[in-house]
Enzyme design. Structure first.
Site, PDB file in Angstrom:
ATOM      1  N   SER A  17       0.742  -1.300   0.103  1.00  0.00           N
ATOM      2  CA  SER A  17      -0.132  -0.017   0.029  1.00  0.00           C
ATOM      3  C   SER A  17       0.983   1.264   0.013  1.00  0.00           C
ATOM      4  O   SER A  17       1.595   1.607   1.134  1.00  0.00           O
ATOM      5  CB  SER A  17      -0.904  -0.125   1.268  1.00  0.00           C
ATOM      6  OG  SER A  17      -1.473   1.222   1.434  1.00  0.00           O
TER       7      SER A  17
HETATM    8  N1  LIG Z   1      -7.294   9.031   1.566  1.00  0.00           N
HETATM    9  C1  LIG Z   1      -6.420   7.792   2.178  1.00  0.00           C
HETATM   10  C2  LIG Z   1      -6.550   6.740   1.123  1.00  0.00           C
HETATM   11  C3  LIG Z   1      -5.763   5.501   1.634  1.00  0.00           C
HETATM   12  C4  LIG Z   1      -6.217   4.253   0.464  1.00  0.00           C
HETATM   13  O1  LIG Z   1      -6.790   4.672  -0.642  1.00  0.00           O
HETATM   14  N2  LIG Z   1      -5.744   3.116   0.913  1.00  0.00           N
HETATM   15  C5  LIG Z   1      -6.107   1.962   0.096  1.00  0.00           C
HETATM   16  C6  LIG Z   1      -4.978   1.158   0.253  1.00  0.00           C
HETATM   17  S1  LIG Z   1      -3.543   1.367  -0.589  1.00  0.00           S
HETATM   18  C7  LIG Z   1      -7.436   1.161   0.573  1.00  0.00           C
HETATM   19  O2  LIG Z   1      -7.358   0.975   1.930  1.00  0.00           O
HETATM   20  N3  LIG Z   1      -8.385   1.193   0.014  1.00  0.00           N
HETATM   21  C8  LIG Z   1      -9.696   0.671   0.420  1.00  0.00           C
HETATM   22  C9  LIG Z   1     -10.585   1.476   0.219  1.00  0.00           C
HETATM   23  O3  LIG Z   1     -10.797   2.569  -0.575  1.00  0.00           O
HETATM   24  O4  LIG Z   1     -11.886   1.304   0.698  1.00  0.00           O
HETATM   25  C10 LIG Z   1      -4.937   8.265   2.302  1.00  0.00           C
HETATM   26  O5  LIG Z   1      -4.519   9.420   2.025  1.00  0.00           O
HETATM   27  O6  LIG Z   1      -4.146   7.616   2.972  1.00  0.00           O
END
Ligand SMILES: N[C@@H](CCC(=O)N[C@@H](CS)C(=O)NCC(=O)O)C(=O)O
EC number: 2.5.1.18
Length: 229
Positions: A17
């Site tokens: 991630s």
């Molecule tokens: N806005 C968050 C986004 C984090 C994100 O998109 N993480 C992904 C993994 S790389 C996730 O957990 N996605 C699950 C989802 O979108 O429901 C940040 O800036 O960290």
């Protein structure tokens, strides 16, 4: 009930991630100035997504997948993290995956906890900066050599990557995150000194966490960044 003197932060992450990498670097920097006790908790993101019934969300909404990649260059520039998406994300993320790397981190967490941060950082640098693989035992040996784990110790830990106990411990960490409501990465459980737990998703929640625990969040703190190479 005795109250804790330090806020404990459990940071659940998968080295696949990129957002977990950004949060990891941010928290590593803040760890040096906040009164916190950080526990780094490697978990298997795809297992968590599956248990949280969130796999479709991530893989089937093209606009969301596109946005996830589009936002990364500005975050990379803001925090000064040399982040480059792998040229074939499907092969790197889905086909090759991170399970061996996460199991290796699970062993390190119990036996050589000081090595968890350099090992995880080197894994992210390989996967999300230099486009080098992290799915085989030989990659764990290369990572160990780079961060200074003696070959014999590294070899012994790599030999236990596929051991049922190692697998079980990684699954347990994922289950613990799921029980606290996790559906993605990074997942952050903040245990405040009054005995309560507050959960957050994302690398973009640190200003809220700072407010919650009475600390300051002055932004990227690039002056506290390690040398990334
Ligand atoms: N806005 C968050 C986004 C984090 C994100 O998109 N993480 C992904 C993994 S790389 C996730 O957990 N996605 C699950 C989802 O979108 O429901 C940040 O800036 O960290």
């Amino acid at each position: 009930m005795s109250l804790a003197s330090k806020v404990r932060i459990d940071y659940f992450f998968d080295v696949l991630s990129p957002y977990a990498w950004i949060g990891f670097e941010a928290l590593s920097r803040y760890q040096t100035v906040w009164n916190v006790d950080v526990r780094w908790r490697p978990f298997f993101l795809f297992g968590v997504l599956k248990k949280a019934e969130n796999v479709g969300q991530l893989l089937q909404a093209p606009c969301k997948a596109q946005y996830m990649f589009a936002e990364l260059p500005s975050l990379s520039a803001y925090y000064g993290i040399p982040l480059n998406a792998p040229p074939d994300p499907h092969e790197a993320i889905i086909k090759k995956g991170s399970i061996s790397a996460l199991r290796f981190l699970t062993i390190l967490n119990e036996e050589k906890v000081d090595m968890v941060v350099p090992a995880a950082r080197e894994m992210w640098l390989r996967r999300w900066s230099r486009n080098e693989d992290i799915h085989l035992g030989e990659h764990m040996l290369q990572i160990s050599r780079k961060i200074g784990i003696p070959f014999k110790e590294a070899d012994d830990m790599v030999a236990r990557i596929a051991h049922p106990d190692t697998k079980a411990r990684l699954t347990e960490t994922g289950n613990e995150a799921i029980e606290s409501g996790a559906f993605g990465a990074p997942w952050i459980n903040v245990h405040t000194t009054d005995g309560k737990m507050h959960s957050f998703w994302g690398s973009d929640r640190f200003h809220i966490i700072a407010h919650l625990i009475g600390e300051k969040f002055p932004g990227h703190m690039r002056d506290k960044a390690p040398k990334y190479d």
